[in-house]
Motif scaffolding. Structure first.
Motif, PDB file in Angstrom:
ATOM      1  N   HIS A 133      -4.936   4.831   5.900  1.00  0.00           N
ATOM      2  CA  HIS A 133      -4.851   3.481   5.507  1.00  0.00           C
ATOM      3  C   HIS A 133      -4.870   2.514   6.738  1.00  0.00           C
ATOM      4  CE1 HIS A 133      -3.327   5.027   1.458  1.00  0.00           C
ATOM      5  NE2 HIS A 133      -3.032   5.902   2.033  1.00  0.00           N
ATOM      6  N   ASN A 179      -6.791  -0.653  -4.950  1.00  0.00           N
ATOM      7  CA  ASN A 179      -7.179  -2.014  -3.759  1.00  0.00           C
ATOM      8  C   ASN A 179      -6.862  -3.120  -4.545  1.00  0.00           C
ATOM      9  OD1 ASN A 179      -6.780  -0.210  -1.976  1.00  0.00           O
ATOM     10  ND2 ASN A 179      -8.840  -0.451  -1.208  1.00  0.00           N
ATOM     11  N   ASP A 212      -9.606   1.909   3.745  1.00  0.00           N
ATOM     12  CA  ASP A 212      -9.307   3.505   3.225  1.00  0.00           C
ATOM     13  C   ASP A 212     -10.336   4.445   3.890  1.00  0.00           C
ATOM     14  OD1 ASP A 212      -6.950   3.156   1.086  1.00  0.00           O
ATOM     15  OD2 ASP A 212      -8.301   1.352   0.914  1.00  0.00           O
ATOM     16  N   ALA A 230       0.938  -1.227  -0.014  1.00  0.00           N
ATOM     17  CA  ALA A 230       0.108   0.102   0.032  1.00  0.00           C
ATOM     18  C   ALA A 230       0.931   1.250   0.096  1.00  0.00           C
ATOM     19  CB  ALA A 230      -0.810   0.066   1.069  1.00  0.00           C
ATOM     20  N   HIS A 282      -5.701  10.994   3.858  1.00  0.00           N
ATOM     21  CA  HIS A 282      -5.914   9.585   3.396  1.00  0.00           C
ATOM     22  C   HIS A 282      -5.295   8.618   4.579  1.00  0.00           C
ATOM     23  CE1 HIS A 282      -5.770   6.172   0.193  1.00  0.00           C
ATOM     24  NE2 HIS A 282      -6.549   5.783   1.381  1.00  0.00           N
TER      25      HIS A 282
END
Length: 150
Positions: A95, A140, A108, A21, A93
């Protein structure tokens, strides 16, 4: 401000998902439809805490530049990237990664605010939120495919 939340279950260890990621190279691969490239800051490998990357990408027929910085990193459970320069008024964002049995749940939480006042607000609701959600889902999928390779 708009919020997108996406959960993805990956049949791979949490550490592998976390690293994929934050891989600049995999991000570029997942965004090839928008011709996205890292042009400044960290341009390959795994982005780390307090590092930034400047992206150049084509969306809606227009080239945009955006610089994001990793502001929080708690291996292998969480990292946050935030836009420090670019087209949005705000982009945050988060994660998150959690082990669920033998799999990893990636979550997310993508918050953004478009510029241009009421016009930006309308754009968020009419098309921008769906467009960004589609990009995150595609990203993803690429992470999942790479993580689940034997």
């Amino acid at each position: 401000m708009s919020i997108i939340i996406i959960k993805t279950i990956v049949n791979a260890p949490i550490e592998k998902c976390f690293d994929l990621a934050r891989s600049i190279d995999l991000h570029v691969q997942s965004m090839r439809n928008s011709n996205e490239k890292a042009i400044n800051g960290r341009q390959s490998g795994l982005i780390e805490l307090n590092e930034s990357v400047t992206w150049k990408a084509k969306h809606f027929g227009i080239y945009f530049r955006m610089t994001n910085k990793i502001t929080v990193m708690e291996l292998p459970n969480l990292f946050i990237d935030e836009m420090i320069k670019g087209p949005f008024l705000k982009l945050h964002h988060k994660h998150q990664f959690k082990t669920v049995g033998l799999k990893t749940e990636m979550t997310d939480i993508f918050e953004f605010k478009a510029p241009l006042g009421i016009l930006g607000w309308l754009a968020e609701r009419l098309f921008l939120k769906r467009y960004l959600e589609k990009l995150l889902i595609e990203r993803n999928k690429v992470i999942k495919l790479e993580a689940e390779k034997p």
